[in-house]
Design a protein around this motif. Structure first.
Motif, mmCIF file in Angstrom:
data_model
loop_
_atom_site.group_PDB
_atom_site.id
_atom_site.type_symbol
_atom_site.label_atom_id
_atom_site.label_comp_id
_atom_site.label_asym_id
_atom_site.label_seq_id
_atom_site.Cartn_x
_atom_site.Cartn_y
_atom_site.Cartn_z
ATOM 1 N N LEU A 27 0.822 -1.213 0.000
ATOM 2 C CA LEU A 27 0.000 0.000 0.000
ATOM 3 C C LEU A 27 0.854 1.260 0.000
ATOM 4 O O LEU A 27 0.546 2.242 -0.700
ATOM 5 C CB LEU A 27 -0.941 -0.008 1.203
ATOM 6 C CG LEU A 27 -2.058 -1.060 1.167
ATOM 7 C CD1 LEU A 27 -2.892 -0.978 2.432
ATOM 8 C CD2 LEU A 27 -2.953 -0.862 -0.049
ATOM 9 N N ASP B 206 -2.422 2.449 -10.426
ATOM 10 C CA ASP B 206 -2.372 1.600 -9.236
ATOM 11 C C ASP B 206 -1.891 0.204 -9.592
ATOM 12 O O ASP B 206 -2.172 -0.316 -10.687
ATOM 13 C CB ASP B 206 -3.767 1.505 -8.610
ATOM 14 C CG ASP B 206 -4.208 2.825 -8.010
ATOM 15 O OD1 ASP B 206 -3.830 3.108 -6.872
ATOM 16 O OD2 ASP B 206 -4.927 3.568 -8.709
ATOM 17 N N LEU C 1 -2.562 -4.891 -5.017
ATOM 18 C CA LEU C 1 -3.742 -4.593 -4.216
ATOM 19 C C LEU C 1 -4.619 -5.824 -4.063
ATOM 20 O O LEU C 1 -5.200 -6.066 -2.996
ATOM 21 C CB LEU C 1 -4.529 -3.449 -4.862
ATOM 22 C CG LEU C 1 -3.826 -2.089 -4.898
ATOM 23 C CD1 LEU C 1 -4.687 -1.065 -5.631
ATOM 24 C CD2 LEU C 1 -3.523 -1.598 -3.485
ATOM 25 N N GLN D 108 -5.556 -7.598 -0.553
ATOM 26 C CA GLN D 108 -6.937 -7.800 -0.120
ATOM 27 C C GLN D 108 -7.183 -9.253 0.284
ATOM 28 O O GLN D 108 -7.836 -9.535 1.290
ATOM 29 C CB GLN D 108 -7.912 -7.389 -1.235
ATOM 30 C CG GLN D 108 -9.368 -7.401 -0.784
ATOM 31 C CD GLN D 108 -10.309 -7.029 -1.900
ATOM 32 O OE1 GLN D 108 -10.272 -7.635 -2.966
ATOM 33 N NE2 GLN D 108 -11.142 -6.025 -1.682
ATOM 34 N N LEU E 78 -9.720 -5.077 3.459
ATOM 35 C CA LEU E 78 -9.015 -3.974 2.809
ATOM 36 C C LEU E 78 -9.995 -3.315 1.849
ATOM 37 O O LEU E 78 -10.508 -3.961 0.938
ATOM 38 C CB LEU E 78 -7.781 -4.481 2.051
ATOM 39 C CG LEU E 78 -7.071 -3.450 1.149
ATOM 40 C CD1 LEU E 78 -6.597 -2.252 1.968
ATOM 41 C CD2 LEU E 78 -5.909 -4.100 0.406
ATOM 42 N N ALA F 98 -11.237 0.615 -0.238
ATOM 43 C CA ALA F 98 -10.719 1.867 -0.783
ATOM 44 C C ALA F 98 -11.874 2.810 -1.082
ATOM 45 O O ALA F 98 -12.973 2.367 -1.439
ATOM 46 C CB ALA F 98 -9.902 1.601 -2.047
ATOM 47 N N PHE G 111 -6.966 4.082 1.504
ATOM 48 C CA PHE G 111 -7.084 2.640 1.703
ATOM 49 C C PHE G 111 -7.175 2.385 3.207
ATOM 50 O O PHE G 111 -6.362 2.903 3.986
ATOM 51 C CB PHE G 111 -5.868 1.903 1.139
ATOM 52 C CG PHE G 111 -5.791 1.941 -0.367
ATOM 53 C CD1 PHE G 111 -6.384 0.946 -1.130
ATOM 54 C CD2 PHE G 111 -5.132 2.974 -1.015
ATOM 55 C CE1 PHE G 111 -6.308 0.982 -2.503
ATOM 56 C CE2 PHE G 111 -5.048 3.018 -2.388
ATOM 57 C CZ PHE G 111 -5.643 2.018 -3.145
#
Length: 555
Positions: A454, A509, A514, A518, A528, A530, A540
């Protein structure tokens, strides 16, 4: 080479492959759709066409039979008319011209079917006559009709010319009055009889007429001949019922009359008979074409959408493959870096030993610049060794161990390692640690990877001269870590696809990282999520349970 340039170059290579697949799918789907349409539609059409054709022919046969009966009835009624006159009048009355004229006039007023009428004696002489021709005094003893009438009692002749030299046919009835025999003969009006015969074809594109057993016309056809001419229709042996011949462009129906040995012929053009069948055929063809058009359009639209989806998936797979290659490269580089850092650690140890030896040689009595330098070398070598040891322990892979984890300590270490990168990009970090944040029971290695992904993602999307934020807070059952960046906000469509490893946002991103983060948090019993920040960027939020739940491992 960037992802954009990579896929721009690869698209032309993908197109022929998917075009080949597209053609194959279109062919299979079109065939699969048209086959039931042809089988079911064709079967229904042929069944309906056959049924409609059979019913049409049956109706036409019934009409021809009714037509035949009307002709037979007409001739039978005319025979009965002559029999009635002959049986109610004797020869003396009939040869009286005045009485004969009155009888004929009364008959014409009631039924104007006869053109003339005459009385013929047993010797063949014309005893009385009324009509437009000069036939009185003629002798018919040698004529065929006279002989048959004298023999059979009733005779309906074929069309002939006779003494008047005009085609006509007669009905003759014999009357025996004691020793005297005579014949009442009448000529049927040809035009009226023709109208009766052709009535069945009046409102159709066709013809109706009568022929005798030699194929000679007994009535005037509408086209192709006249009275006493030879017809082109072959005359069959006498049969019962109606014969149907569908050869050529017309349907010809034939049946024998009962009152006279004449063949009734009715010929109707097929296009006239099968009008409804042609309508069904045209409607069926239109429906088939419309259905085919809709099928082809649907198949093309569906397959085009499918190919576009395949193209997108292929490009996403290429992106994912590229990222996995990059990740693998980083992983292998990290393995190499461990060896490099170990060597550097050994070098620093040697420098440390050398500095100690130099310091001993100089001696304690001499406090000079050399001692200062050796002390500085000792200090920096110890600091470098500690830093390298800390880094190797931090990035080292360990088996998952559930233990007490200090979230702040992990975040501080990661931010410390990112310090050089942040200084290089002139970026700042705004950190806010919540008070009373307890240690959590979780997998420290997994949490370190999530925080690291992150923070690296925030640095990547924020860019130079920006700022990222890190904060912690405590809820009743969990510790919440928030990481915010100063990049562009997410579009509405990007929010739901942010954690899709195949998707790439416009901000840049790392969707793969990510997605992995998650899944890690779901495995640890947390989450997790956003959302867009209030002013800019994306926030986040990592929710970490205070107590690790064993059920979370059942994934």
């Amino acid at each position: 080479m960037s992802d954009r340039s990579f896929f721009t170059l690869s698209a032309p290579r993908d197109f022929p492959y998917y075009r080949k697949v597209w053609k194959r799918v279109v062919a299979i789907l079109t065939l699969s759709a048209f086959l039931p349409l042809l089988v079911i539609g064709g079967g229904m059409y042929f069944y309906m066409a056959g049924s409609l054709k059979t019913k049409t022919i049956d109706a036409l046969q019934a009409e021809v039979v009714s037509h035949k009966r009307s002709i037979d009835l007409f001739l039978s009624e005319r025979i009965m008319d002559l029999k009635f006159i002959s049986q109610n009048n004797n020869l003396a009355q009939m040869v009286s011209q005045d009485r004969f004229d009155r009888i004929f006039t009364a008959l014409q007023q009631e039924k104007p079917y006869f053109e003339d009428m005459g009385i013929i004696g047993s010797d063949g002489n014309h005893l009385a006559y009324i009509g437009p021709y000069d036939l009185k005094g003629k002798n018919y003893r040698e004529t065929r009709w006279f002989k048959i009438a004298m023999s059979d009692g009733v005779y309906v002749s074929d069309v002939f010319t006779g003494f008047r030299n005009q085609p006509h046919f007669i009905i003759a009835v014999k009357r025996r009055q004691g020793e005297v025999t005579w014949i009442l003969r009448a000529t049927v009006v040809s035009g009226l009889f023709d109208n009766i015969v052709t009535r069945v074809a009046q409102h159709r594109d066709g013809d109706a007429y009568l022929i005798n057993s030699q194929g000679v016309f007994q009535t005037n056809p509408r086209k192709g001949g006249g009275l006493m001419m030879i017809s082109q229709v072959p005359v069959p042996q006498r049969f019962e019922g109606v014969q149907v011949d569908e050869k050529g462009s017309a349907v010809t129906l034939t049946t024998w009359l009962e009152a006279v040995p004449w063949l009734s012929v009715v010929s109707i053009q097929k296009k006239d008979i099968f009008k409804e069948l042609h309508k069904v055929r045209t409607t069926g063809l239109f429906v088939a074409l419309l259905g085919g058009f809709i099928i082809v359009l649907t198949v093309l639209f569906t397959t085009d959408s499918l190919v576009m989806m395949l193209e997108d998936k292929r490009k996403n797979l290429r992106r994912l493959d590229n990222r996995l290659r990059t990740t693998a490269s980083f992983a292998s580089s990290m393995e190499l870096s461990k060896g490099v850092f170990s060597d550097l650690n050994d070098i620093l140890s040697n420098i440390h030993v050398t500095a100690i030896l130099v310091n001993e040689e100089v001696g304690h009595a001499s406090v000079s610049e050399t001692c200062f330098i050796t002390n500085q070398i000792l200090t920096e070598s110890i600091r470098g060794r500690n830093l390298i040891d800390s880094f190797l322990k931090f990035v080292g892979t360990e088996d998952p161990v559930i233990m007490e984890v200090d979230v702040h300590l992990i975040l501080d270490r990661i931010l410390g390692f990112l310090k050089a990168s942040l200084i290089e990009k002139n970026m700042s970090v705004v950190a806010h640690w919540g008070e009373g944040c307890p240690a959590v029971r979780s997998d420290g290695t997994a949490l370190r990877q999530v925080f690291q992904d992150l923070l690296l993602n925030a640095v990547a999307v924020t860019g130079a001269n920006g700022a990222i934020g890190v904060s912690t807070s405590v809820t009743a059952s969990s510790v919440v870590v928030s990481v915010s960046d100063a990049g562009l906000p997410l579009q509405e469509a990007e929010v739901s696809q942010l954690f899709d490893p195949h998707y790439s946002t416009g901000r840049g991103d790392s969707s793969l990282g990510l997605s992995i983060s998650q899944r890690i948090m779901e495995r640890l019993g947390g989450s997790l999520t956003a959302k867009n920040g209030e002013e800019q960027g994306v926030v986040f939020e990592i929710e970490i349970p205070k107590e690790f739940m064993k059920e979370s491992l059942k994934a």
